[in-house]
Design an enzyme around this catalytic site. Structure first.
Site, mmCIF file in Angstrom:
data_model
loop_
_atom_site.group_PDB
_atom_site.id
_atom_site.type_symbol
_atom_site.label_atom_id
_atom_site.label_comp_id
_atom_site.label_asym_id
_atom_site.label_seq_id
_atom_site.Cartn_x
_atom_site.Cartn_y
_atom_site.Cartn_z
ATOM 1 N N LYS A 55 14.213 11.774 6.707
ATOM 2 C CA LYS A 55 15.329 11.582 7.833
ATOM 3 C C LYS A 55 16.489 11.960 7.401
ATOM 4 O O LYS A 55 17.628 11.099 7.253
ATOM 5 C CB LYS A 55 15.272 9.755 8.084
ATOM 6 N N CYS A 56 16.813 13.089 6.878
ATOM 7 C CA CYS A 56 17.832 13.688 6.146
ATOM 8 C C CYS A 56 18.493 14.567 7.080
ATOM 9 O O CYS A 56 17.848 15.403 7.840
ATOM 10 C CB CYS A 56 17.681 13.988 4.680
ATOM 11 N N GLY A 57 19.735 14.981 6.887
ATOM 12 C CA GLY A 57 20.580 16.126 7.677
ATOM 13 C C GLY A 57 19.841 17.655 7.005
ATOM 14 O O GLY A 57 19.964 18.322 7.700
ATOM 15 N N TYR A 58 19.268 17.351 5.885
ATOM 16 C CA TYR A 58 18.634 18.564 5.063
ATOM 17 C C TYR A 58 17.043 18.560 5.383
ATOM 18 O O TYR A 58 16.559 19.524 5.089
ATOM 19 C CB TYR A 58 18.810 18.659 3.702
ATOM 20 N N THR A 59 16.478 17.697 6.143
ATOM 21 C CA THR A 59 15.098 17.721 6.381
ATOM 22 C C THR A 59 14.543 19.046 6.973
ATOM 23 O O THR A 59 13.425 19.603 6.695
ATOM 24 C CB THR A 59 14.787 16.603 7.341
#
Length: 183
Positions: A55-59
């Site tokens: 659930k990360c912007g980098y996922t």
């Protein structure tokens, strides 16, 4: 008596120094199903070790990691992904939920490991060792966020460390992977 004491102290110091791992291949970890994996099985492979989160912007980098694996896996690249919930609670799921998410959304076929801690006092021994090694372009020290990457040579030593901002398919990383595979 002083000589004996000095000798014992010296022997203890050598024993402690000898106990420090010299390569990634000296660690054992658990895969995402909970089975113990001896990293010695990766000898003669180039490794890209990454702390990941769902659930990360980098996922979205899962897609690039999978593409790297599809491009270089047959040539000896192994990707080892370690989910961690250390940054903004961005990996709240169980190991089973994480595995299902990665398979469903990104078709991940590279090696996934159990959720661990990658920073602070409770960090997993592997990440304690990884973050203590002097590396370029990012130096030693705590992981800054999800999707930090450690490129490891076939002999188990660290070649380089990259921040989250370095995309898996970037020229910087792919050139380093190709060079490591050729060595």
């Amino acid at each position: 008596m002083k000589l004996l004491s000095l000798l014992m102290t010296t022997m203890f110091a050598f024993a402690v120094a000898a106990a420090e791992p010299a390569t990634v291949h000296e660690f054992k970890v658990k895969d995402i199903q909970g089975k113990e994996v001896d990293l010695a099985q990766y000898r003669d492979k180039v490794l890209l070790i990454v702390n990941v989160a769902s659930k990360c912007g980098y996922t979205r980098q899962y897609k690039g990691l999978q593409a790297l694996y599809e491009t270089y896996g047959d040539r000896g690249l192994a990707i080892l992904a370690f989910p961690a919930n250390d940054f903004g609670s961005q990996e709240p799921g169980s190991n089973q939920e994480i595995a299902a998410f990665c398979t469903k959304n990104f078709g991940v076929t590279f090696d996934m490991f159990e959720k661990i801690t990658v920073k602070g006092d409770q960090k997993a021994p592997l990440f304690g060792w990884l973050t203590s090694q002097p590396t370029e372009p990012e130096g030693a020290g705590e992981i800054s966020w999800n999707f930090n990457k450690f490129l490891v040579a076939k002999d188990g030593t660290i070649i380089a460390r990259y921040s989250s901002k370095v995309e898996p398919e970037s020229e910087t990383l792919t050139a380093a992977i190709e060079k490591a595979l050729a060595e």
